[in-house]
Design a protein around this motif. Structure first.
Motif, PDB file in Angstrom:
ATOM      1  N   ALA A   1      -9.125 -25.265  -5.661  1.00  0.00           N
ATOM      2  CA  ALA A   1      -9.510 -23.854  -5.651  1.00  0.00           C
ATOM      3  C   ALA A   1      -8.280 -22.957  -5.638  1.00  0.00           C
ATOM      4  CB  ALA A   1     -10.398 -23.567  -4.444  1.00  0.00           C
ATOM      5  N   TRP A   2      -7.295 -23.331  -4.854  1.00  0.00           N
ATOM      6  CA  TRP A   2      -6.040 -22.573  -4.751  1.00  0.00           C
ATOM      7  C   TRP A   2      -5.372 -22.497  -6.122  1.00  0.00           C
ATOM      8  CZ3 TRP A   2      -2.509 -23.626   0.020  1.00  0.00           C
ATOM      9  CH2 TRP A   2      -1.287 -22.967  -0.085  1.00  0.00           C
ATOM     10  N   LYS A   3      -5.207 -23.651  -6.741  1.00  0.00           N
ATOM     11  CA  LYS A   3      -4.562 -23.719  -8.060  1.00  0.00           C
ATOM     12  C   LYS A   3      -5.358 -22.917  -9.085  1.00  0.00           C
ATOM     13  CE  LYS A   3      -2.126 -27.378  -9.975  1.00  0.00           C
ATOM     14  NZ  LYS A   3      -2.016 -28.786 -10.366  1.00  0.00           N
ATOM     15  N   GLY A   4      -6.686 -22.978  -8.991  1.00  0.00           N
ATOM     16  CA  GLY A   4      -7.545 -22.261  -9.925  1.00  0.00           C
ATOM     17  C   GLY A   4      -7.396 -20.755  -9.858  1.00  0.00           C
ATOM     18  N   LYS A   5      -7.027 -20.233  -8.707  1.00  0.00           N
ATOM     19  CA  LYS A   5      -6.867 -18.783  -8.531  1.00  0.00           C
ATOM     20  C   LYS A   5      -5.409 -18.335  -8.567  1.00  0.00           C
ATOM     21  CE  LYS A   5     -11.181 -17.551  -7.809  1.00  0.00           C
ATOM     22  NZ  LYS A   5     -11.866 -16.479  -8.510  1.00  0.00           N
ATOM     23  N   ALA A   6      -4.477 -19.265  -8.599  1.00  0.00           N
ATOM     24  CA  ALA A   6      -3.049 -18.921  -8.516  1.00  0.00           C
ATOM     25  C   ALA A   6      -2.474 -18.399  -9.824  1.00  0.00           C
ATOM     26  CB  ALA A   6      -2.251 -20.129  -8.031  1.00  0.00           C
ATOM     27  N   GLY A   7      -3.256 -18.444 -10.891  1.00  0.00           N
ATOM     28  CA  GLY A   7      -2.758 -17.954 -12.176  1.00  0.00           C
ATOM     29  C   GLY A   7      -1.588 -18.787 -12.657  1.00  0.00           C
ATOM     30  N   THR A   8      -0.480 -18.118 -12.968  1.00  0.00           N
ATOM     31  CA  THR A   8       0.697 -18.832 -13.473  1.00  0.00           C
ATOM     32  C   THR A   8       1.689 -19.192 -12.370  1.00  0.00           C
ATOM     33  OG1 THR A   8       1.802 -16.735 -13.984  1.00  0.00           O
ATOM     34  CG2 THR A   8       0.497 -17.761 -15.751  1.00  0.00           C
ATOM     35  N   THR A   9       1.316 -18.949 -11.116  1.00  0.00           N
ATOM     36  CA  THR A   9       2.181 -19.347 -10.004  1.00  0.00           C
ATOM     37  C   THR A   9       2.307 -20.870  -9.994  1.00  0.00           C
ATOM     38  OG1 THR A   9       1.402 -17.470  -8.701  1.00  0.00           O
ATOM     39  CG2 THR A   9       2.522 -19.234  -7.506  1.00  0.00           C
ATOM     40  N   PRO A  10       3.532 -21.395  -9.994  1.00  0.00           N
ATOM     41  CA  PRO A  10       3.688 -22.851  -9.969  1.00  0.00           C
ATOM     42  C   PRO A  10       3.090 -23.462  -8.694  1.00  0.00           C
ATOM     43  CG  PRO A  10       5.774 -21.764 -10.486  1.00  0.00           C
ATOM     44  CD  PRO A  10       4.818 -20.692 -10.061  1.00  0.00           C
ATOM     45  N   CYS A  11       2.335 -24.536  -8.874  1.00  0.00           N
ATOM     46  CA  CYS A  11       1.755 -25.283  -7.759  1.00  0.00           C
ATOM     47  C   CYS A  11       2.177 -26.741  -7.921  1.00  0.00           C
ATOM     48  CB  CYS A  11       0.238 -25.171  -7.760  1.00  0.00           C
ATOM     49  SG  CYS A  11      -0.372 -23.490  -7.473  1.00  0.00           S
ATOM     50  N   VAL A  12       2.896 -27.248  -6.943  1.00  0.00           N
ATOM     51  CA  VAL A  12       3.466 -28.586  -7.017  1.00  0.00           C
ATOM     52  C   VAL A  12       2.742 -29.505  -6.029  1.00  0.00           C
ATOM     53  CG1 VAL A  12       5.578 -29.949  -6.785  1.00  0.00           C
ATOM     54  CG2 VAL A  12       5.699 -27.573  -7.615  1.00  0.00           C
ATOM     55  N   GLU A  13       2.154 -30.563  -6.548  1.00  0.00           N
ATOM     56  CA  GLU A  13       1.477 -31.546  -5.703  1.00  0.00           C
ATOM     57  C   GLU A  13       2.491 -32.607  -5.302  1.00  0.00           C
ATOM     58  OE1 GLU A  13      -2.095 -32.934  -7.636  1.00  0.00           O
ATOM     59  OE2 GLU A  13      -2.549 -30.903  -8.302  1.00  0.00           O
ATOM     60  N   LEU A  14       2.563 -32.878  -4.005  1.00  0.00           N
ATOM     61  CA  LEU A  14       3.513 -33.862  -3.484  1.00  0.00           C
ATOM     62  C   LEU A  14       2.756 -34.955  -2.749  1.00  0.00           C
ATOM     63  CD1 LEU A  14       6.052 -31.249  -2.132  1.00  0.00           C
ATOM     64  CD2 LEU A  14       6.328 -32.669  -4.163  1.00  0.00           C
ATOM     65  N   ASP A  15       3.088 -36.192  -3.027  1.00  0.00           N
ATOM     66  CA  ASP A  15       2.456 -37.336  -2.381  1.00  0.00           C
ATOM     67  C   ASP A  15       3.088 -37.536  -1.008  1.00  0.00           C
ATOM     68  OD1 ASP A  15       0.835 -39.566  -1.983  1.00  0.00           O
ATOM     69  OD2 ASP A  15       2.249 -40.916  -2.987  1.00  0.00           O
ATOM     70  N   LEU A  16       2.947 -36.512  -0.177  1.00  0.00           N
ATOM     71  CA  LEU A  16       3.545 -36.480   1.160  1.00  0.00           C
ATOM     72  C   LEU A  16       2.586 -35.797   2.118  1.00  0.00           C
ATOM     73  CD1 LEU A  16       7.094 -35.209   0.104  1.00  0.00           C
ATOM     74  CD2 LEU A  16       6.554 -37.517   0.915  1.00  0.00           C
ATOM     75  N   HIS A  17       2.837 -35.962   3.403  1.00  0.00           N
ATOM     76  CA  HIS A  17       2.149 -35.216   4.442  1.00  0.00           C
ATOM     77  C   HIS A  17       3.026 -34.014   4.785  1.00  0.00           C
ATOM     78  CE1 HIS A  17       0.659 -34.157   8.441  1.00  0.00           C
ATOM     79  NE2 HIS A  17      -0.499 -34.675   8.022  1.00  0.00           N
ATOM     80  N   LEU A  18       2.402 -32.921   5.175  1.00  0.00           N
ATOM     81  CA  LEU A  18       3.130 -31.703   5.529  1.00  0.00           C
ATOM     82  C   LEU A  18       4.225 -31.964   6.566  1.00  0.00           C
ATOM     83  CD1 LEU A  18       2.897 -28.459   5.122  1.00  0.00           C
ATOM     84  CD2 LEU A  18       1.905 -28.566   7.405  1.00  0.00           C
ATOM     85  N   ASN A  19       3.981 -32.900   7.495  1.00  0.00           N
ATOM     86  CA  ASN A  19       4.938 -33.177   8.554  1.00  0.00           C
ATOM     87  C   ASN A  19       5.955 -34.255   8.197  1.00  0.00           C
ATOM     88  OD1 ASN A  19       3.813 -31.224  10.213  1.00  0.00           O
ATOM     89  ND2 ASN A  19       2.389 -32.660  11.155  1.00  0.00           N
TER      90      ASN A  19
END
Length: 175
Positions: free
Chosen positions: A153-171
């Motif tokens: 949903a975030w990516k769908g509304k972010a327009g052309t803002t780069p969204c990078v998926e990382l195979d990591l945990h936030l911590n």
């Protein structure tokens, strides 16, 4: 370097400092105040949270820290409408409630809309293995379906803002 705790007041002050020109760049990794704003938690920073950097063209890196939860005070302060939900007692004074699939989508849409204001000065990082200590694999709030709905949903509304998926945990230290 200034640290603004995600307590409602912290987010409001960060937005104010950005608008006043005191902030040159933002690492906004704990966006849980958006969850509280949309679901009714006690630590909302209001509807202008996550807007100042975009409006002022201040570079920002945004992630989804603690967007899997809504904050309440002691258990007896949780509204009865939420009585059947999944909770975690952080301590005697703070109760955390897991966001639902639909709430996760709405949080993602809202953050995406807000970062889309300035796609040339923002980047979003999605920690695919979890967004909080409770949302780690096997954790009490671990829900990969809701987490993916948040990111989609975030990516769908972010327009052309780069969204990078990382195979990591936030911590994870690599994150």
């Amino acid at each position: 370097v200034l640290v603004f705790h995600a307590t409602g007041e912290g987010g409001r002050n960060m937005e104010k400092f950005i608008r006043q020109g005191y902030i040159a760049g933002v690492l906004d990794f704990t966006t849980t105040e958006i969850a509280d704003e949309l679901v009714g938690g006690v630590l909302s920073a209001g509807s202008t949270r996550l807007t100042a950097a975009g409006e002022c063209q201040v570079p920002q890196v945004v992630s989804a820290g603690a967007t899997d939860m809504v904050n309440f005070w002691a258990p007896d302060t949780v509204p009865s409408a939420f009585s059947k939900r999944l909770f975690h007692a952080h301590n005697a004074h703070v109760t955390l409630m897991r966001t639902t699939l639909e709430e996760s989508r709405k949080i993602g849409e809202t953050i995406g809309e807000r970062v889309s204001i300035s796609p040339d000065t923002a980047v979003c990082l999605f920690p695919e293995r979890g967004v909080s200590a409770l949302d780690a694999p096997g954790g009490v709030f671990d829900d990969s379906v809701s987490r993916q709905a948040l990111f989609t949903a975030w990516k769908g509304k972010a327009g052309t803002t780069p969204c990078v998926e990382l195979d990591l945990h936030l911590n994870d230290s690599a994150f």
